[in-house]
Design a protein around this motif. Structure first.
Motif, PDB file in Angstrom:
ATOM      1  N   VAL A 138       0.943  -1.188  -0.012  1.00  0.00           N
ATOM      2  CA  VAL A 138       0.105   0.021   0.124  1.00  0.00           C
ATOM      3  C   VAL A 138       0.852   1.340   0.052  1.00  0.00           C
ATOM      4  O   VAL A 138       1.856   1.251   0.598  1.00  0.00           O
ATOM      5  N   GLY A 139       0.580   2.345  -0.974  1.00  0.00           N
ATOM      6  CA  GLY A 139       1.182   3.469  -0.807  1.00  0.00           C
ATOM      7  C   GLY A 139       0.346   4.500  -0.370  1.00  0.00           C
ATOM      8  O   GLY A 139      -0.715   4.649  -0.207  1.00  0.00           O
ATOM      9  N   PHE A 140       1.217   5.959  -0.203  1.00  0.00           N
ATOM     10  CA  PHE A 140       0.317   7.042   0.284  1.00  0.00           C
ATOM     11  C   PHE A 140       0.758   8.134  -0.641  1.00  0.00           C
ATOM     12  O   PHE A 140       1.972   8.169  -0.938  1.00  0.00           O
ATOM     13  N   ALA A 141      -0.059   9.233  -0.863  1.00  0.00           N
ATOM     14  CA  ALA A 141       0.240  10.230  -1.642  1.00  0.00           C
ATOM     15  C   ALA A 141      -0.473  11.525  -1.229  1.00  0.00           C
ATOM     16  O   ALA A 141      -1.794  11.539  -0.994  1.00  0.00           O
ATOM     17  N   PRO A 142      -0.040  12.498  -0.692  1.00  0.00           N
ATOM     18  CA  PRO A 142      -0.854  13.507  -0.092  1.00  0.00           C
ATOM     19  C   PRO A 142      -1.407  14.598  -1.479  1.00  0.00           C
ATOM     20  O   PRO A 142      -0.677  14.609  -2.513  1.00  0.00           O
ATOM     21  N   VAL A 143      -2.529  15.077  -1.126  1.00  0.00           N
ATOM     22  CA  VAL A 143      -3.288  15.956  -1.862  1.00  0.00           C
ATOM     23  C   VAL A 143      -2.792  17.106  -1.902  1.00  0.00           C
ATOM     24  O   VAL A 143      -2.958  17.863  -0.684  1.00  0.00           O
ATOM     25  N   LEU A 144      -2.220  17.962  -2.764  1.00  0.00           N
ATOM     26  CA  LEU A 144      -1.363  19.146  -2.722  1.00  0.00           C
ATOM     27  C   LEU A 144      -2.514  20.314  -3.116  1.00  0.00           C
ATOM     28  O   LEU A 144      -2.137  21.427  -3.051  1.00  0.00           O
ATOM     29  N   SER A 145      -3.355  20.122  -4.255  1.00  0.00           N
ATOM     30  CA  SER A 145      -3.887  21.194  -4.724  1.00  0.00           C
ATOM     31  C   SER A 145      -5.600  20.746  -4.930  1.00  0.00           C
ATOM     32  O   SER A 145      -5.900  19.579  -4.630  1.00  0.00           O
ATOM     33  N   PRO A 146      -6.566  21.793  -5.064  1.00  0.00           N
ATOM     34  CA  PRO A 146      -7.793  21.654  -5.147  1.00  0.00           C
ATOM     35  C   PRO A 146      -8.194  20.863  -6.465  1.00  0.00           C
ATOM     36  O   PRO A 146      -9.330  21.011  -6.778  1.00  0.00           O
ATOM     37  N   SER A 147      -7.515  20.536  -7.292  1.00  0.00           N
ATOM     38  CA  SER A 147      -7.697  20.171  -8.719  1.00  0.00           C
ATOM     39  C   SER A 147      -8.373  19.141  -8.766  1.00  0.00           C
ATOM     40  O   SER A 147      -9.479  18.692  -9.671  1.00  0.00           O
ATOM     41  N   MET A 148      -8.901  18.161  -7.429  1.00  0.00           N
ATOM     42  CA  MET A 148      -9.673  17.128  -7.534  1.00  0.00           C
ATOM     43  C   MET A 148     -10.692  17.068  -6.605  1.00  0.00           C
ATOM     44  O   MET A 148     -11.490  16.296  -6.225  1.00  0.00           O
ATOM     45  N   GLU A 149     -11.035  18.415  -6.114  1.00  0.00           N
ATOM     46  CA  GLU A 149     -12.346  18.591  -5.526  1.00  0.00           C
ATOM     47  C   GLU A 149     -13.627  18.429  -6.402  1.00  0.00           C
ATOM     48  O   GLU A 149     -13.320  18.508  -7.660  1.00  0.00           O
ATOM     49  N   ALA A 196     -11.895  19.073 -10.962  1.00  0.00           N
ATOM     50  CA  ALA A 196     -12.223  20.570 -10.586  1.00  0.00           C
ATOM     51  C   ALA A 196     -11.893  21.345 -11.960  1.00  0.00           C
ATOM     52  O   ALA A 196     -11.961  22.539 -12.041  1.00  0.00           O
ATOM     53  N   ASN A 197     -10.799  20.788 -12.542  1.00  0.00           N
ATOM     54  CA  ASN A 197     -10.208  21.408 -13.874  1.00  0.00           C
ATOM     55  C   ASN A 197     -11.379  21.478 -15.213  1.00  0.00           C
ATOM     56  O   ASN A 197     -11.925  20.516 -15.335  1.00  0.00           O
ATOM     57  N   GLU A 198     -11.373  22.603 -15.732  1.00  0.00           N
ATOM     58  CA  GLU A 198     -12.411  22.705 -17.063  1.00  0.00           C
ATOM     59  C   GLU A 198     -11.562  21.888 -18.256  1.00  0.00           C
ATOM     60  O   GLU A 198     -12.337  21.344 -19.038  1.00  0.00           O
ATOM     61  N   ALA A 199     -10.394  21.740 -18.244  1.00  0.00           N
ATOM     62  CA  ALA A 199      -9.899  21.308 -19.616  1.00  0.00           C
ATOM     63  C   ALA A 199      -9.042  19.898 -18.910  1.00  0.00           C
ATOM     64  O   ALA A 199      -8.601  20.071 -17.773  1.00  0.00           O
ATOM     65  N   ALA A 200      -8.733  19.025 -19.748  1.00  0.00           N
ATOM     66  CA  ALA A 200      -7.890  17.865 -19.688  1.00  0.00           C
ATOM     67  C   ALA A 200      -6.380  18.359 -19.521  1.00  0.00           C
ATOM     68  O   ALA A 200      -6.047  19.417 -19.990  1.00  0.00           O
ATOM     69  N   ASP A 201      -5.323  17.479 -18.685  1.00  0.00           N
ATOM     70  CA  ASP A 201      -4.141  17.857 -18.643  1.00  0.00           C
ATOM     71  C   ASP A 201      -3.666  17.639 -20.007  1.00  0.00           C
ATOM     72  O   ASP A 201      -3.883  16.960 -21.029  1.00  0.00           O
TER      73      ASP A 201
END
Length: 197
Positions: A28-39, A98-103
């Motif tokens: 199992v791994g862990f990754a902090p959420v740094l920005s609101p892009s996935m709200e 939360a982003n309007e456009a894809a990466d």
């Protein structure tokens, strides 16, 4: 107060052991959420819990943790919106909820597995970010080790309970207390009468 400290130490030890088992045994791994892009799915400061999934098994809709092409050494967590395997390799496009456009970039996955999010823990990501600093990481390891040692020491050296005191009239070890010999007085009286007869 001592009971509370023992409980906290035991809890810390159990958490440390559980995390170790998850990381070593279940990978199992862990990754902090740094920005609101996935709200609203994941808020900044949260901690994603991930598991490795074969690259070929990644599906559209999965939230994956991938390296950032524009920032070597950093990773980001976005949702897969398309997957292409026509060229013999797995190529994905991602987008933040939360982003309007894809990466802007499509990523070719060259590793055998990809970390896929399976859960998140709110607010814990901020503490996880502190672990990126070597001094903090060493301090946390030392504190967890001390907690384990203190908890083990207290568990192995519990003071023995004092022996229960006996009822009134009981004697200590090695002592013997005899009650009054009533029969002796009766015999003395009988001998006295016989001599007088």
């Amino acid at each position: 107060m001592r009971v509370l400290s023992n409980l906290l130490l035991a809890t810390a030890a159990l958490v440390a052991v559980a995390v170790s088992v998850l990381v070593v045994v279940l990978h199992v791994g862990f990754a902090p959420v740094l920005s609101p892009s996935m709200e609203p799915a994941f808020a900044p400061g949260g901690l994603l819990v991930t598991r490795p999934v074969p690259a070929a098994d990644v599906r559209v809709g999965d939230v994956v943790v991938l390296p950032r092409p524009d920032a070597p050494g950093e990773r980001y967590a976005h949702r897969v919106i398309s997957k292409d395997t026509s060229g013999g390799a797995v190529v994905v496009r991602t987008k933040g909820d939360a982003n309007e456009a894809a990466d802007p970039q499509a990523l070719r996955i060259v590793s055998d597995t990809v970390p896929v999010s399976v859960a998140d823990v709110p607010f814990l990501g901020r503490a996880a970010l502190l672990g990126q600093y070597p001094g903090v990481k060493v301090g946390l390891i030392v504190l967890i080790g001390l907690a384990l040692l203190v908890a083990a020491k207290r568990a192995l050296h519990r003071p023995a309970r004092p022996a229960a005191t006996g009822a009134a009239g009981n004697t200590g070890p090695g002592e013997h207390r005899e009650g009054p010999r009533r029969g002796g007085h009766t015999g003395d009286r009988a001998r006295h009468r016989a001599g007088a007869a």
